[in-house]
Structures are given as structure tokens and as C-alpha cells.
Design an enzyme around this catalytic site. Structure first.
Site, PDB file in Angstrom:
ATOM      1  N   CYS A 164       0.862  -1.170   0.000  1.00 35.46           N
ATOM      2  CA  CYS A 164       0.000   0.000   0.000  1.00 35.46           C
ATOM      3  C   CYS A 164       0.904   1.227   0.000  1.00 35.46           C
ATOM      4  CB  CYS A 164      -0.909   0.019   1.224  1.00 35.46           C
ATOM      5  SG  CYS A 164      -2.056  -1.384   1.314  1.00 35.46           S
ATOM      6  N   LEU A 194      -3.835  -1.550  -1.478  1.00 37.64           N
ATOM      7  CA  LEU A 194      -3.796  -2.823  -2.185  1.00 37.64           C
ATOM      8  C   LEU A 194      -4.432  -3.828  -1.234  1.00 37.64           C
ATOM      9  CD1 LEU A 194      -2.731  -4.313  -4.748  1.00 37.64           C
ATOM     10  CD2 LEU A 194      -0.742  -4.949  -3.387  1.00 37.64           C
ATOM     11  N   ASN A 211       1.215   0.644   6.142  1.00 35.86           N
ATOM     12  CA  ASN A 211       1.522  -0.271   5.048  1.00 35.86           C
ATOM     13  C   ASN A 211       2.227  -1.449   5.689  1.00 35.86           C
ATOM     14  OD1 ASN A 211       2.367  -1.596   2.710  1.00 35.86           O
ATOM     15  ND2 ASN A 211       4.143  -0.263   2.451  1.00 35.86           N
ATOM     16  N   ILE A 247      12.625 -15.101 -15.127  1.00 34.19           N
ATOM     17  CA  ILE A 247      12.896 -14.229 -16.262  1.00 34.19           C
ATOM     18  C   ILE A 247      14.330 -14.391 -16.727  1.00 34.19           C
ATOM     19  CG2 ILE A 247      13.584 -12.223 -14.859  1.00 34.19           C
ATOM     20  CD1 ILE A 247      12.035 -10.483 -16.957  1.00 34.19           C
ATOM     21  N   GLY A 299      13.224 -14.341  -2.398  1.00 30.43           N
ATOM     22  CA  GLY A 299      14.327 -14.948  -1.652  1.00 30.43           C
ATOM     23  C   GLY A 299      15.378 -13.974  -1.153  1.00 30.43           C
TER      24      GLY A 299
END
Length: 528
Positions: free
Chosen positions: A2, A47, A70, A255, A332
Site C-alpha cells: 500500500c 492494495l 503499510n 525471467i 528470496g
């Protein structure tokens, strides 16, 4: 994640305030709101993770206090039970209990009671004071500054929300709370007073069980969860533990560069072994160069290795946001600071190893933790970091550093041994040497960035950079490129970052001019 902005006055119009709050809207696109309250100005971009209804929207208000936070408070159920005679919750938000907890115990005790990742701001109208606190590892970001007109303290999730309305903007120190104008340390996990004498097997058992609990805590979510998987030790362990806790495949993502996607093959090996629902994302030279400015703006840093390592992570999180329903991402990070980098193989003594680990933990919020937060939150996702669990870090930092040094012919041996023979991962993955993330997505990525900088700058430009930027002057064309872009967005704010992240140049074998592990003589087969 958030995003919030709190101004310690009502000096700005709501239109001006809304524009400032909009700078961090990407952190929380589900609900956005701003208001005057108790003589302060409050803004929150939500969020929704715990309690997906509007009941979880902030700021919370109760008995003359207002609060924005948050965070994820993992011991929320126990704290709620503690408060059941004093307070009845009306939402499923874990942050709702913070005001009653503060009223019962005060900011000092409350900060110490919280097991989680948090940045919070609370105004106590009865005592006419603003208080704030940030988790010990700095997983949740927070900055503070002073309003341009009335010089009142202000807080925001990211510095960019304060740029137009504040001066003297600085990061809020992790493990501290703010009370009556003072910053007080309530938990410095790097300040180890007592080293335990556990045997290797006891250490292995404790590391395994504590990491399992850390992962389990971070599965608390009313929104769907996914995992970043590089194929290296740390992210693979997080995924392996999580998969054991699920009866259906977890969703993993990796990725790599189109030219040399080093990590993709290892991530696939892990995913196949664990049986995850795995997705591979390919990035190109155009993706890297085309997103460089966006990434630096999101990061709020000029550090070389942070920016390099952010490219793949940012693009991967962008893919997840655009193509899935996931909102929570486990990663991680923080293992290296606890158990060693490639360069810490050169530590001259256990004392030096421990001192370096303490330094890295204390500065985490400026480097790897900053990278993970901004790359994830800029794409409307929430990051959770099991290796940063307070109990796990506290135990790992108290291990005899002589046992953590690489005397085994394998870095991070204690962590690897903790899961050896347990069928979490096959040994060829568990004991594989891994490149740094910025290298392992593809060596060509860093080469492309260097080539781009070479096309823009001359050696004379680098020499002149010492006068142009006397604070932490750029020393390569690449670092000058990053600093110039940073200064466009955040002029004169380089002090947010202490220095370039580099190996300890005082150690033999570590006096290098690039942060990549590729330049170290012990790099060997890492990343191949």
C-alpha cells in the site's frame, strides 16, 4: 503493498495533497482516499490483501487516534486475542488492531510486539503527538520530511510523494519509532550481543524449522499468492517449502535475457522437480534500455548493482501484474546478507565476516530490500520476504561466524546443509553455485547497459563527474548515466543512499571497480 502520505498539518489544499499522494498510487490501486483529520492530512492508496472489502480501508480512527499502516502483521491473531477484552474488531484487516494496541501499551512496547513487515504513522490527539514506526529489516519503506510552509513533520511510503511539499527528506530508519521529535531504536537485529554455541546439526535443524515457519506466516492472505523463482538456492528453498504446504501447484515465475537466459534453465529444473505451475518470461535489449528511466524513477536510487538487479525483477513483476490475478509475491532476498556473498569467501577472519554481515543487514533497506519493494510495489503487488523474518534473522545472526565462513568449499553451506537429504530439492540444485541476480538473468543485460552508457559519455565526462556530483561521485560511464537520470527526478537527494554497493575493498581479492561477482577471481562456474 500500500502507499500512504501523512502531513502533520492541514496547510495544503486537498488538490495539492492529492497530486502528491498520486506519486505512490501504483502501490495501492484498489482504493484511494484522502482527508483532513485531527488537524492532519491523511492519504492512503490501498492494495487489498487482508479483508478484501472496503472495511479494510484506511486511515483507521478510534478514541482520538488516526492511523495509516503499510504492513502485514503476522502475529495479528495473537494480538487480537490479547485485545479481546478491550476492543472488538469490525474488519478483517490485520492493521486495525494497531490503534487499540497503542492505547494499551504505547508506541515502544507496541513496536516490539509486532511480528511483521510494517511502516505506520499514528496521531494521538489526546496527547497531541505524532508517532511512527518501521519494521526492523526495513521491508516496508518509509520516508519523512518537513512541510514547506509550517515545517511540520510528514511521512510517506516513498520519497517521491514528499518531493513537492517537503524539505529535508530522508529515509525513516528501520527498527526505529518516532515519538516527541525523537527517533528511538527498538530493535537492531544487526547488533548481536550473544553468539549461541549450537552444533552444526542443531544449527541445521533450527534454520530449517525457522525458515519453514517464516514461509508459513507469509502465506496468510485473502488474495492469491505467487513466487519469484530464479533457480538459485534462496528462491528455490522458499518455493520448495511453500509447495509442501499446498495440495496444488504453486505459481512460479522466472525471467531471462533472450540471448543468454542463464537462470531460466535452473528455474525450470526446480519448477519441474517441485511440480509448480511455472511461467518463463523473456526480456530483450529494447526492454532493458526502454525501461531504464522508469526503473530508476521507481527505485529512487543511483546505485549500480541495485539498478542492474532491478531490471529483470521489475519486468517480471510487470508481466505478473498484467497477466495474472496475483497480488502477493514471495521472494528470496536477505539470505546473502546472513550467510555470505561470493566476496565474503575472502573474509580474513570470523570477526570480519560477522562485522560485514552486520553492516549489510543495517544497510539492507538501501539496496536489496529497496530493489524488491519498488520493483514489486510499482506493479501493484505486495512482496513478502521469509528470510527477513525477525526470529530467523535473530537466530542466524547469532550463529558462530566461524561456522558461517566458507571453510566447506561451498558458500552458504549451513543453509544448504539444513535442507540436505530432506527431498526439498535435489542435491545438484541445493549445492549449485549461483550468479548474482543481475548477472544470472543474462550476462548480456549488463553488457547492453554498459554499451549504452559508452555511447553517451566520454572519459572526460567521468572525470568531470567528481565536480558535478561531489557526494559519492560516479566513477564509470554506467554509474554516471544512472546518476544523471536519478538527479532528473530527485535533484540534490543523493544522500538517501549511503554509498555504492561494493565488495569490501579492504579485503584481499575484493579491491574491484565493479559490484558484479563476475569480476571476482572465485566466480568460477557461477551462473553457468
Amino acid at each position: 503493498m500500500c502507499g500512504f502520505l501523512t502531513v502533520g498539518s492541514e496547510e495544503f489544499s486537498l488538490e495539492v495533497f492529492d497530486e502528491a499522494l498520486g506519486a505512490v498510487q501504483g502501490r495501492g490501486p484498489d482504493q484511494c482516499g484522502y482527508t483532513y483529520g485531527l488537524g492532519k492530512t491523511w492519504g492512503f492508496n490501498r492494495l487489498a490483501i487482508m479483508d478484501l472489502t472496503s472495511d479494510g480501508m484506511q486511515p483507521f480512527q478510534y478514541r482520538g487516534c488516526m492511523l495509516v499502516c503499510n504492513g502485514e502483521i503476522y502475529n495479528y491473531p495473537a494480538l487480537k486475542e490479547n485485545l479481546k477484552k478491550d476492543y472488538k474488531c469490525y474488519s478483517g484487516s490485520d492493521c486495525e488492531i494497531l490503534i487499540p494496541l497503542y492505547l494499551k501499551y504505547g508506541i515502544d512496547v507496541m513496536s516490539r510486539m509486532l511480528d511483521g513487515e510494517f511502516a505506520l504513522v499514528l496521531y494521538d490527539a489526546m496527547n497531541k503527538k505524532m508517532v511512527a514506526a518501521r519494521d526492523p529489516m526495513g521491508i516496508r519503506p518509509m520516508f519523512y520530511g518537513y512541510s514547506n510552509e509550517k515545517n511540520e513533520i510528514c511521512f510517506a511510503s516513498e520519497a517521491k510523494a514528499l518531493m513537492k511539499i517537503c524539505h529535508d527528506i530522508m529515509p525513516f530508519p528501520p527498527g526505529h519509532y518516532y515519538d516527541n521529535g525523537e527517533f528511538v531504536c527498538f530493535n537492531d537485529l544487526s547488533d548481536v550481543k550473544l553468539i549461541h554455541t549450537d552444533s552444526i546439526e542443531e544449527i541445521a535443524y533450527n534454520l530449517r524449522t525457522k525458515l519453514e515457519k517464516a514461509v508459513e506466516k507469509r502465506l496468510q492472505s485473502d488474495a492469491p499468492v505467487g513466487y519469484l523463482l530464479s533457480g538459485g538456492l534462496d528462491s528455490s528453498l522458499v518455493c520448495a517449502i511453500a509447495q509442501r504446504m499446498h495440495d496444488k501447484p504453486i505459481r512460479t515465475f522466472a525471467i531471462g535475457m533472450e540471448t543468454d537466459p542463464i537462470d531460466l534453465k535452473y528455474a525450470k529444473q526446480v519448477a519441474d522437480y517441485l511440480g509448480t505451475d511455472h511461467t518463463e518470461v523473456i526480456m530483450t535489449k529494447d526492454d532493458v534500455l526502454g525501461n531504464l528511466r522508469k526503473v530508476i524513477k521507481a527505485l529512487e536510487t543511483w546505485d549500480i548493482t541495485t539498478i542492474r538487479a532491478s531490471m529483470g525483477m521489475f519486468l517480471l513483476c510487470q508481466y505478473i501484474h498484467e497477466n495474472t490475478d496475483l497480488k502477493v509475491i514471495l521472494t528470496g532476498e536477505v539470505s546473502d546478507e546472513l550467510f555470505g556473498y561470493k566476496y565474503t569467501d575472502f573474509a580474513p577472519s570470523p570477526e570480519a565476516f560477522q562485522k560485514e554481515s552486520q553492516k549489510r543487514i543495517k544497510e539492507l533497506y538501501m539496496y536489496d530490500v529497496l530493489r524488491a519493494d519498488r520493483c514489486i510495489s510499482a506493479n501493484a503487488l505486495e512482496g513478502r520476504v521469509p528470510f527477513a523474518d525477525i526470529d530467523f534473522v535473530d537466530y542466524a545472526m547469532r550463529i558462530d561466524p566461524a561456522k558461517k565462513m566458507n571453510t566447506y568449499g561451498k558458500g552458504k553451506y549451513l543453509l544448504r546443509h539444513a535442507f540436505e537429504g530432506m527431498d526439498y530439492l535435489p542435491d545438484d540444485i541445493l549445492f549449485r553455485e549461483k550468479a548474482a541476480f543481475s548477472d544470472a538473468v543474462g550476462h548480456s543485460m549488463v553488457d547492453y547497459l554498459k554499451e549504452y552508457a559508452d555511447s553517451l559519455y566520454t572519459d572526460k565526462d567521468v572525470e568531470n563527474a567528481k565536480e558535478k556530483y561531489p557526494y559519492c561521485p560516479p566513477f564509470t560511464k554506467e554509474s554516471l548515466l544512472y546518476r544523471d537520470i536519478f538527479e532528473e527526478y530527485y535533484p540534490g537527494q543523493a544522500k538517501w543512499i549511503k554509498d555504492f554497493w561494493m565488495p569490501n575493498k579492504e579485503w584481499e581479492g575484493c579491491d574491484v571497480d565493479d559490484p558484479s561477482a563476475r569480476v571476482l577471481k572465485n566466480y568460477g562456474d557461477s551462473g553457468k
